[in-house]
Every structure is written in structure tokens, then in C-alpha cells.
Enzyme design. Sequence first.
Site, PDB file in Angstrom:
ATOM      1  N   LYS A   1       3.800  40.475  -3.244  1.00  0.00           N
ATOM      2  CA  LYS A   1       2.500  40.746  -3.476  1.00  0.00           C
ATOM      3  C   LYS A   1       1.945  41.599  -2.850  1.00  0.00           C
ATOM      4  O   LYS A   1       2.790  42.542  -2.537  1.00  0.00           O
ATOM      5  CB  LYS A   1       1.944  39.390  -2.945  1.00  0.00           C
ATOM      6  CG  LYS A   1       2.224  37.899  -3.717  1.00  0.00           C
ATOM      7  CD  LYS A   1       1.643  36.878  -3.094  1.00  0.00           C
ATOM      8  CE  LYS A   1       2.146  35.570  -3.748  1.00  0.00           C
ATOM      9  NZ  LYS A   1       1.071  34.369  -3.275  1.00  0.00           N
TER      10      LYS A   1
ATOM     11  N   GLU B   1       4.001  40.613  -8.352  1.00  0.00           N
ATOM     12  CA  GLU B   1       2.694  40.346  -8.932  1.00  0.00           C
ATOM     13  C   GLU B   1       2.016  41.598  -8.699  1.00  0.00           C
ATOM     14  O   GLU B   1       1.770  42.641  -7.844  1.00  0.00           O
ATOM     15  CB  GLU B   1       2.128  39.425  -7.717  1.00  0.00           C
ATOM     16  CG  GLU B   1       0.486  39.111  -7.888  1.00  0.00           C
ATOM     17  CD  GLU B   1      -0.067  38.092  -6.898  1.00  0.00           C
ATOM     18  OE1 GLU B   1       0.202  37.103  -6.958  1.00  0.00           O
ATOM     19  OE2 GLU B   1      -0.743  38.703  -6.061  1.00  0.00           O
TER      20      GLU B   1
ATOM     21  N   LYS C   1       1.437  25.002  -3.654  1.00  0.00           N
ATOM     22  CA  LYS C   1       0.427  24.447  -3.189  1.00  0.00           C
ATOM     23  C   LYS C   1       0.579  22.914  -3.279  1.00  0.00           C
ATOM     24  O   LYS C   1      -0.121  22.396  -4.055  1.00  0.00           O
ATOM     25  CB  LYS C   1      -0.898  24.962  -3.970  1.00  0.00           C
ATOM     26  CG  LYS C   1      -1.289  26.334  -3.850  1.00  0.00           C
ATOM     27  CD  LYS C   1      -2.506  26.696  -4.750  1.00  0.00           C
ATOM     28  CE  LYS C   1      -2.849  28.234  -4.580  1.00  0.00           C
ATOM     29  NZ  LYS C   1      -3.605  28.807  -5.458  1.00  0.00           N
TER      30      LYS C   1
ATOM     31  N   ASP D   1      -2.062  38.711 -12.325  1.00  0.00           N
ATOM     32  CA  ASP D   1      -3.108  38.095 -11.519  1.00  0.00           C
ATOM     33  C   ASP D   1      -4.414  38.171 -11.626  1.00  0.00           C
ATOM     34  O   ASP D   1      -5.027  39.410 -11.342  1.00  0.00           O
ATOM     35  CB  ASP D   1      -2.643  38.131  -9.860  1.00  0.00           C
ATOM     36  CG  ASP D   1      -3.385  37.214  -9.000  1.00  0.00           C
ATOM     37  OD1 ASP D   1      -3.398  36.126  -9.300  1.00  0.00           O
ATOM     38  OD2 ASP D   1      -3.864  37.546  -7.939  1.00  0.00           O
TER      39      ASP D   1
ATOM     40  N   ARG E   1       0.955  -1.170   0.044  1.00  0.00           N
ATOM     41  CA  ARG E   1       0.107   0.097   0.182  1.00  0.00           C
ATOM     42  C   ARG E   1       0.779   1.315  -0.087  1.00  0.00           C
ATOM     43  O   ARG E   1       0.523   2.227  -0.770  1.00  0.00           O
ATOM     44  CB  ARG E   1      -0.939   0.073   1.204  1.00  0.00           C
ATOM     45  CG  ARG E   1      -1.800   1.038   1.241  1.00  0.00           C
ATOM     46  CD  ARG E   1      -3.008   1.007   0.083  1.00  0.00           C
ATOM     47  NE  ARG E   1      -2.387   1.579  -0.952  1.00  0.00           N
ATOM     48  CZ  ARG E   1      -3.223   1.648  -2.070  1.00  0.00           C
ATOM     49  NH1 ARG E   1      -3.969   0.783  -2.503  1.00  0.00           N
ATOM     50  NH2 ARG E   1      -2.888   2.265  -3.215  1.00  0.00           N
TER      51      ARG E   1
END
Length: 287
Positions: free
Chosen positions: A173, A202, A141, A223, A108
Site C-alpha cells: 500500500k 495497491e 475486516k 483503490d 443461544r
Amino acid sequence: MNRGYTSPVTEISEKDFETLVQIALDEDIPAGDITTDTLFKYDETCSAVLLAKEEGILCGIAVIPCLIHKTKANVTWTHILSDGDRLSKGTVIGELKGTLAGILKMERILLNFIQYLSGIATNANRVAKQFPNLLILDTRKTLPGYRKLAKYAVYTGGGANHRLNLSEMAMLKDNHIAKAGSIQIAVQMVREKNPGKKIELEIDGIFQLDDAINAKPDIILLDNFSDEDTEKAICLLKEKAPEIRIECSGGITPEKLNFLSKFDGIGVSMGYLTHTVKFLDISLDIK
């Protein structure tokens, strides 16, 4: 086309995943395997093949020798395919030989790693192959601890790597800019204190574009721009500052990618590559 803003993750080694393998073993076999230990003798042997059940891109087989070592199983692994190879339904990836108990106890965990990383590689390959003139970038992410493996899988599938971590390059940012006072000051401060490091800026609207160009970052990220503003911004950047790389991000859909593919060489960062991944269907079949 260079497939990375800094140094892309082109390979992985045991030090990149041995801690994860140990955590997986501690989680799955804290005090033996009740089923296997009850039913089978310790010295009973078998062979098993790692088999693809659907089309995709293989990734993560370096984990298998580490898993064998950590379990101290009397098992050998012979790979037929390598990371990056294309899989079809029924493709044999490799073979395990040794104790039946040893193979069953690692089954597994082995599949979790291979299916997950192959799923990411397949996902990245699908997008990169459909839009070859775009730099399809991953993001941060990722599951904690799996960052390097996930980015390696993206690269293996034909995608590109954004920064691996916060130490590799700066990304300014809106909160950073607000605290610094202006785009110009923010870029200048980072450049002075971090010579040689790339700077990405950004911006949230085309009204910031002139200030962004004047600040001369290495990359400007558009963005959540509308299609109209995206086209306008890209044309202005290519005209006024062709040395600055262009990246688009924010809710990128297949329709948006179709639109962006009109512009050669721009980057498109997509959390989708790693955070909504379906495990690739791969099985371990005991003969």
C-alpha cells in the site's frame, strides 16, 4: 474461475473454532444456568429442531457437535441439511435429542454461531449470484478470532477469499511504497525475499499505472478509482499486461458493481461481506 487468491477456505474443522466455543461457554455459563437448573430435572428429555425463519444459505453446523462435546451434554445431533444448502422459511435444518437442560444451555451459543455464519454466507451469495462474472472477494475486516470461519462462510455462499492473513501473500500500500522509495523497489524487495509468494500492489491513481505495470506484481488493486479512471485502467491493463489480475476496492456500492460487471473476471473486494452482516433468522424449537 478460481475463488481465491491463495488457498480458499473450503472447509473448517473443530480446531478452527473449539477455542471460540470454549470462550462462548465461559462467557455464557460461568457458574451454571440459574433458570434451567432451577426449573428442570437433570434427566428430563426432549427433542428440538433447528428451523429457518427466512430464506438464506446455511453455514456453520460443524460447530454443533463441538458444542455438545464441550458441554458434556447427553444430547445427539442429526443434520438434515449441510453447509451451503439453501434455506426457505420453515426449512428444518436438523434435530437435537437428549436432556432438556443440555439443549437449553447451548441454545443461544449454537444460534449465535449458526445465525452469524449463515448471515455472511447469505450476504455473499446475494452479491455473487447477482454478479456472476465478477470475483466477489472478502477482506480481513473480520471479528478477531473469527477470520477463518468468516472466510469459510463467504466461500460457502459463493464468494471468493482474499488472503487469509498477512503471511499468505504480500499487499503493498501507499505507506509501504513511500518507505521503500518507489513501486519498483517495493515490489522487487518483496519478490526477492519471498520467492513464490503472490504480490498485490495497491495504487491510488491512474498516474501510477505505468510504474505498476512495469513492476509486474501478480495483482493490481485500483483503490477508490472513479468510473472513468477505472475503465481506462482496466483497458490499459488488459492490453499491456493481461497476465496481471485486476482488483477494485473502496466504497463499493451496488451502482459501482453494476458498472464493474461490464468487465469480466476482475476481482472486487468488499469489507461489506463480513463487517455489516445481519444474523440470519434461525430458531431452535423444542417439541
